[in-house]
Design a protein around this motif. Structure first.
Motif, PDB file in Angstrom:
ATOM      1  N   HIS A  27     -65.751 -37.627 -47.671  1.00 31.11           N
ATOM      2  CA  HIS A  27     -64.409 -37.714 -48.248  1.00 31.11           C
ATOM      3  C   HIS A  27     -63.722 -36.352 -48.272  1.00 31.11           C
ATOM      4  N   GLU A  28     -64.519 -35.313 -48.563  1.00 34.81           N
ATOM      5  CA  GLU A  28     -63.927 -33.974 -48.591  1.00 34.81           C
ATOM      6  C   GLU A  28     -63.439 -33.560 -47.213  1.00 34.81           C
ATOM      7  N   ARG A  29     -64.226 -33.922 -46.194  1.00 36.77           N
ATOM      8  CA  ARG A  29     -63.805 -33.620 -44.823  1.00 36.77           C
ATOM      9  C   ARG A  29     -62.492 -34.316 -44.515  1.00 36.77           C
ATOM     10  N   TRP A  30     -62.396 -35.550 -44.974  1.00 34.58           N
ATOM     11  CA  TRP A  30     -61.170 -36.311 -44.739  1.00 34.58           C
ATOM     12  C   TRP A  30     -59.979 -35.673 -45.434  1.00 34.58           C
ATOM     13  N   VAL A  31     -60.202 -35.259 -46.657  1.00 40.72           N
ATOM     14  CA  VAL A  31     -59.084 -34.682 -47.406  1.00 40.72           C
ATOM     15  C   VAL A  31     -58.543 -33.449 -46.684  1.00 40.72           C
ATOM     16  N   SER A  32     -59.459 -32.585 -46.176  1.00 41.90           N
ATOM     17  CA  SER A  32     -58.945 -31.393 -45.505  1.00 41.90           C
ATOM     18  C   SER A  32     -58.362 -31.750 -44.141  1.00 41.90           C
ATOM     19  N   ALA A  33     -58.968 -32.741 -43.455  1.00 48.54           N
ATOM     20  CA  ALA A  33     -58.426 -33.152 -42.149  1.00 48.54           C
ATOM     21  C   ALA A  33     -57.022 -33.735 -42.314  1.00 48.54           C
ATOM     22  N   LEU A  34     -56.845 -34.548 -43.342  1.00 50.96           N
ATOM     23  CA  LEU A  34     -55.532 -35.178 -43.563  1.00 50.96           C
ATOM     24  C   LEU A  34     -54.497 -34.155 -44.024  1.00 50.96           C
ATOM     25  N   PRO A  36     -53.958 -35.468 -50.697  1.00 47.36           N
ATOM     26  CA  PRO A  36     -54.710 -36.725 -50.701  1.00 47.36           C
ATOM     27  C   PRO A  36     -55.804 -36.704 -51.764  1.00 47.36           C
ATOM     28  N   VAL A  37     -56.017 -37.833 -52.393  1.00 52.01           N
ATOM     29  CA  VAL A  37     -57.044 -37.956 -53.432  1.00 52.01           C
ATOM     30  C   VAL A  37     -58.341 -38.432 -52.788  1.00 52.01           C
TER      31      VAL A  37
END
Ligand SMILES: [Zn+2]
Length: 127
Positions: free
Chosen positions: A18-25, A80-81
């Motif tokens: 999820h953390e990877r996603w938050v930074s990617a987004l 993003p949360v």
């Protein structure tokens, strides 16, 4: 190593995804801002049928005021949360918080896609 350890490792792994996603987004937000700028430019120059121009016109038809300033502000404010990320495109374009649907693309490859059902934007997260 007991079941508690395994559970904790699973939670940590899910957390890092999820953390990877938050930074990617978060990195997508300035790109979505650039799209809005291109879209506004195309509209101003009568190129109304480009993908970016169509996105801007559609948002305007839905009653959103699409301006460079607003899009820039939103791109900066995009946050993003974890586990409940909203679509950067919808957010930057017209301030709508539409949740992304996460789908693991291929088991074992660590690839996931996030798709917005509202605007059809699709983001792929490769580790
Ligand atoms: Zn969207």
């Amino acid at each position: 190593m007991g079941p508690d350890d395994e559970e904790m490792r699973a939670k940590a792994a899910a957390g890092s995804v999820h953390e990877r996603w938050v930074s990617a987004l978060a990195q997508q937000a300035p790109l979505e801002f650039a799209r809005v700028v291109y879209g506004l430019g195309d509209c101003a120059h009568g190129r109304l049928d480009t993908t970016v121009a169509l996105a801007v016109r559609q948002a305007q038809e839905q009653g959103s005021q699409v301006t460079r300033e607003r899009a820039e502000q939103r791109a900066r404010a995009y946050l993003p949360v974890l586990g409940r990320a909203h679509c950067p495109r919808c957010w930057v374009l017209h301030g709508a918080k539409n949740l992304l649907q996460m789908t693991p693309a291929r088991a074992g490859h660590g690839l996931e896609t996030a798709r917005c059902a509202h605007c059809d934007a699709e983001y792929v997260n490769a580790p």
